[in-house]
Design a protein around this motif. Structure first.
Motif, PDB file in Angstrom:
ATOM      1  N   ALA A   1      -7.973  10.362  -8.103  1.00 36.50           N
ATOM      2  CA  ALA A   1      -8.552   9.262  -8.881  1.00 36.50           C
ATOM      3  C   ALA A   1      -8.852   8.058  -7.995  1.00 36.50           C
ATOM      4  CB  ALA A   1      -7.611   8.874 -10.013  1.00 36.50           C
ATOM      5  N   LEU A   2      -7.989   7.795  -7.028  1.00 38.92           N
ATOM      6  CA  LEU A   2      -8.210   6.678  -6.104  1.00 38.92           C
ATOM      7  C   LEU A   2      -9.427   6.951  -5.226  1.00 38.92           C
ATOM      8  CD1 LEU A   2      -7.172   3.975  -4.946  1.00 38.92           C
ATOM      9  CD2 LEU A   2      -5.838   5.337  -3.321  1.00 38.92           C
ATOM     10  N   ARG A   3      -9.500   8.154  -4.645  1.00 38.64           N
ATOM     11  CA  ARG A   3     -10.637   8.499  -3.785  1.00 38.64           C
ATOM     12  C   ARG A   3     -11.959   8.475  -4.548  1.00 38.64           C
ATOM     13  NH1 ARG A   3      -7.274  12.674  -1.624  1.00 38.64           N
ATOM     14  NH2 ARG A   3      -8.519  14.256  -2.661  1.00 38.64           N
ATOM     15  N   LEU A   4     -11.917   8.859  -5.817  1.00 35.78           N
ATOM     16  CA  LEU A   4     -13.134   8.896  -6.629  1.00 35.78           C
ATOM     17  C   LEU A   4     -13.451   7.545  -7.275  1.00 35.78           C
ATOM     18  CD1 LEU A   4     -12.594  12.375  -8.257  1.00 35.78           C
ATOM     19  CD2 LEU A   4     -14.238  11.784  -6.474  1.00 35.78           C
ATOM     20  N   GLY A   5     -12.563   6.589  -7.119  1.00 35.21           N
ATOM     21  CA  GLY A   5     -12.812   5.243  -7.617  1.00 35.21           C
ATOM     22  C   GLY A   5     -12.585   5.049  -9.105  1.00 35.21           C
ATOM     23  N   VAL A   6     -11.856   5.971  -9.756  1.00 33.52           N
ATOM     24  CA  VAL A   6     -11.612   5.803 -11.189  1.00 33.52           C
ATOM     25  C   VAL A   6     -10.295   5.088 -11.479  1.00 33.52           C
ATOM     26  CG1 VAL A   6     -13.095   7.697 -11.935  1.00 33.52           C
ATOM     27  CG2 VAL A   6     -10.707   8.151 -11.432  1.00 33.52           C
ATOM     28  N   LEU A   7      -9.436   4.979 -10.482  1.00 27.12           N
ATOM     29  CA  LEU A   7      -8.214   4.183 -10.600  1.00 27.12           C
ATOM     30  C   LEU A   7      -8.061   3.330  -9.352  1.00 27.12           C
ATOM     31  CD1 LEU A   7      -5.464   6.682 -11.914  1.00 27.12           C
ATOM     32  CD2 LEU A   7      -6.586   4.856 -13.197  1.00 27.12           C
ATOM     33  N   SER A   8      -7.513   2.146  -9.537  1.00 28.25           N
ATOM     34  CA  SER A   8      -7.202   1.281  -8.393  1.00 28.25           C
ATOM     35  C   SER A   8      -5.781   1.575  -7.934  1.00 28.25           C
ATOM     36  CB  SER A   8      -7.318  -0.189  -8.793  1.00 28.25           C
ATOM     37  OG  SER A   8      -6.257  -0.536  -9.676  1.00 28.25           O
ATOM     38  N   LEU A   9      -5.457   1.112  -6.760  1.00 24.14           N
ATOM     39  CA  LEU A   9      -4.104   1.285  -6.243  1.00 24.14           C
ATOM     40  C   LEU A   9      -3.084   0.577  -7.139  1.00 24.14           C
ATOM     41  CD1 LEU A   9      -2.466   2.592  -4.038  1.00 24.14           C
ATOM     42  CD2 LEU A   9      -2.817   0.552  -2.647  1.00 24.14           C
ATOM     43  N   ASP A  10      -3.436  -0.599  -7.648  1.00 23.79           N
ATOM     44  CA  ASP A  10      -2.529  -1.320  -8.548  1.00 23.79           C
ATOM     45  C   ASP A  10      -2.278  -0.529  -9.835  1.00 23.79           C
ATOM     46  OD1 ASP A  10      -2.185  -3.473  -6.828  1.00 23.79           O
ATOM     47  OD2 ASP A  10      -3.797  -4.645  -7.743  1.00 23.79           O
ATOM     48  N   GLU A  11      -3.332   0.078 -10.383  1.00 21.42           N
ATOM     49  CA  GLU A  11      -3.168   0.882 -11.599  1.00 21.42           C
ATOM     50  C   GLU A  11      -2.283   2.095 -11.325  1.00 21.42           C
ATOM     51  OE1 GLU A  11      -7.406  -0.083 -13.836  1.00 21.42           O
ATOM     52  OE2 GLU A  11      -7.350   1.449 -12.251  1.00 21.42           O
ATOM     53  N   ILE A  12      -2.498   2.739 -10.193  1.00 26.93           N
ATOM     54  CA  ILE A  12      -1.685   3.901  -9.843  1.00 26.93           C
ATOM     55  C   ILE A  12      -0.227   3.500  -9.674  1.00 26.93           C
ATOM     56  CG2 ILE A  12      -1.256   5.627  -8.039  1.00 26.93           C
ATOM     57  CD1 ILE A  12      -4.357   5.665  -7.661  1.00 26.93           C
ATOM     58  N   ASP A  13       0.016   2.384  -9.010  1.00 21.04           N
ATOM     59  CA  ASP A  13       1.394   1.908  -8.850  1.00 21.04           C
ATOM     60  C   ASP A  13       2.047   1.629 -10.203  1.00 21.04           C
ATOM     61  OD1 ASP A  13       1.480   2.168  -6.086  1.00 21.04           O
ATOM     62  OD2 ASP A  13       0.880   0.090  -5.721  1.00 21.04           O
TER      63      ASP A  13
ATOM     64  N   PHE B   1       0.859  -1.191   0.000  1.00 15.73           N
ATOM     65  CA  PHE B   1       0.000   0.000   0.000  1.00 15.73           C
ATOM     66  C   PHE B   1       0.888   1.231   0.000  1.00 15.73           C
ATOM     67  CE2 PHE B   1      -4.301   1.272   0.365  1.00 15.73           C
ATOM     68  CZ  PHE B   1      -4.284   2.502   0.989  1.00 15.73           C
ATOM     69  N   SER B   2       0.730   2.079  -0.995  1.00 19.03           N
ATOM     70  CA  SER B   2       1.570   3.263  -1.123  1.00 19.03           C
ATOM     71  C   SER B   2       1.338   4.228   0.024  1.00 19.03           C
ATOM     72  CB  SER B   2       1.271   3.987  -2.444  1.00 19.03           C
ATOM     73  OG  SER B   2       1.595   3.153  -3.524  1.00 19.03           O
ATOM     74  N   ASP B   3       2.403   4.929   0.417  1.00 18.11           N
ATOM     75  CA  ASP B   3       2.336   5.873   1.529  1.00 18.11           C
ATOM     76  C   ASP B   3       1.339   6.994   1.279  1.00 18.11           C
ATOM     77  OD1 ASP B   3       4.296   4.432   2.821  1.00 18.11           O
ATOM     78  OD2 ASP B   3       5.927   5.722   2.125  1.00 18.11           O
ATOM     79  N   TRP B   4       1.217   7.447   0.044  1.00 17.41           N
ATOM     80  CA  TRP B   4       0.385   8.602  -0.287  1.00 17.41           C
ATOM     81  C   TRP B   4      -1.069   8.246  -0.516  1.00 17.41           C
ATOM     82  CZ3 TRP B   4      -2.395   8.065  -4.568  1.00 17.41           C
ATOM     83  CH2 TRP B   4      -1.969   7.074  -5.463  1.00 17.41           C
ATOM     84  N   ALA B   5      -1.389   6.979  -0.615  1.00 12.63           N
ATOM     85  CA  ALA B   5      -2.701   6.531  -1.090  1.00 12.63           C
ATOM     86  C   ALA B   5      -3.860   7.223  -0.385  1.00 12.63           C
ATOM     87  CB  ALA B   5      -2.828   5.022  -0.925  1.00 12.63           C
ATOM     88  N   GLY B   6      -4.682   7.859  -1.189  1.00 12.78           N
ATOM     89  CA  GLY B   6      -5.892   8.468  -0.679  1.00 12.78           C
ATOM     90  C   GLY B   6      -5.700   9.796   0.006  1.00 12.78           C
ATOM     91  N   THR B   7      -4.488  10.325   0.002  1.00 15.68           N
ATOM     92  CA  THR B   7      -4.253  11.612   0.644  1.00 15.68           C
ATOM     93  C   THR B   7      -3.722  12.597  -0.379  1.00 15.68           C
ATOM     94  OG1 THR B   7      -1.970  11.092   1.246  1.00 15.68           O
ATOM     95  CG2 THR B   7      -3.672  10.485   2.832  1.00 15.68           C
ATOM     96  N   GLY B   8      -3.869  13.843  -0.084  1.00 15.42           N
ATOM     97  CA  GLY B   8      -3.315  14.879  -0.941  1.00 15.42           C
ATOM     98  C   GLY B   8      -4.172  15.147  -2.159  1.00 15.42           C
ATOM     99  N   ASN B   9      -3.660  16.029  -2.990  1.00 12.24           N
ATOM    100  CA  ASN B   9      -4.391  16.463  -4.175  1.00 12.24           C
ATOM    101  C   ASN B   9      -3.697  16.067  -5.469  1.00 12.24           C
ATOM    102  OD1 ASN B   9      -6.419  17.652  -2.650  1.00 12.24           O
ATOM    103  ND2 ASN B   9      -5.269  19.541  -2.444  1.00 12.24           N
ATOM    104  N   THR B  10      -2.893  15.034  -5.423  1.00  8.00           N
ATOM    105  CA  THR B  10      -2.306  14.568  -6.670  1.00  8.00           C
ATOM    106  C   THR B  10      -3.417  13.961  -7.519  1.00  8.00           C
ATOM    107  OG1 THR B  10      -1.840  12.359  -5.833  1.00  8.00           O
ATOM    108  CG2 THR B  10      -0.103  14.031  -5.537  1.00  8.00           C
ATOM    109  N   ILE B  11      -3.183  13.892  -8.805  1.00  8.50           N
ATOM    110  CA  ILE B  11      -4.180  13.284  -9.683  1.00  8.50           C
ATOM    111  C   ILE B  11      -4.417  11.831  -9.286  1.00  8.50           C
ATOM    112  CG2 ILE B  11      -4.638  12.570 -12.064  1.00  8.50           C
ATOM    113  CD1 ILE B  11      -3.264  15.160 -12.946  1.00  8.50           C
ATOM    114  N   GLY B  12      -3.367  11.138  -8.928  1.00  7.14           N
ATOM    115  CA  GLY B  12      -3.514   9.749  -8.501  1.00  7.14           C
ATOM    116  C   GLY B  12      -4.357   9.610  -7.250  1.00  7.14           C
ATOM    117  N   ALA B  13      -4.113  10.456  -6.254  1.00  8.67           N
ATOM    118  CA  ALA B  13      -4.874  10.391  -5.006  1.00  8.67           C
ATOM    119  C   ALA B  13      -6.342  10.724  -5.247  1.00  8.67           C
ATOM    120  CB  ALA B  13      -4.272  11.327  -3.964  1.00  8.67           C
TER     121      ALA B  13
END
Length: 109
Positions: free
Chosen positions: A15-27, A1-13
């Motif tokens: 997208a994860l919070r909104l459910g459009v990308l999975s953690l595996d896809e982001i990695d 599990f990535s340290d940043w997951a679900g926090t901050g305002n990065t596009i990845g974070a």
């Protein structure tokens, strides 16, 4: 599990919070980004995880969240009331609804 997951305002974070990308896809995107230094959104589109439209919307949300954070600080410091912040956000929302997403949104990620 990535340290940043679900926090901050990065596009990845976002997208994860909104459910459009999975953690595996982001990695996978981050791994590709590390090796070739391209923009997150470009890689996500290339890998088929997001569309250009989704990236543009995520960039818009990212900018909105940044403005919201500034507004929150202004309220906490007493420069704005909550009502003034709400009014400013409503004005911003109305202005943004009239503005199309730029076709070069990926270049500004």
């Amino acid at each position: 599990f990535s340290d940043w997951a679900g926090t901050g305002n990065t596009i990845g974070a976002l997208a994860l919070r909104l459910g459009v990308l999975s953690l595996d896809e982001i990695d996978r995107i981050l791994d590709a980004q590390e090796s070739n230094r391209r923009l997150f959104g470009e890689i996500a589109v290339e890998l088929g995880f997001l569309t250009h439209d989704q990236v543009g919307r995520l960039i818009g949300l990212q900018r909105f969240h940044q403005l919201l954070e500034v507004g929150e600080h202004m309220v906490l410091k007493g420069f704005l009331s909550i009502e003034e912040l709400q009014s400013a956000l409503l004005d911003y929302h109305r202005a943004k609804q009239a503005e199309p997403i730029p076709s070069n949104a990926l270049a500004t990620a």
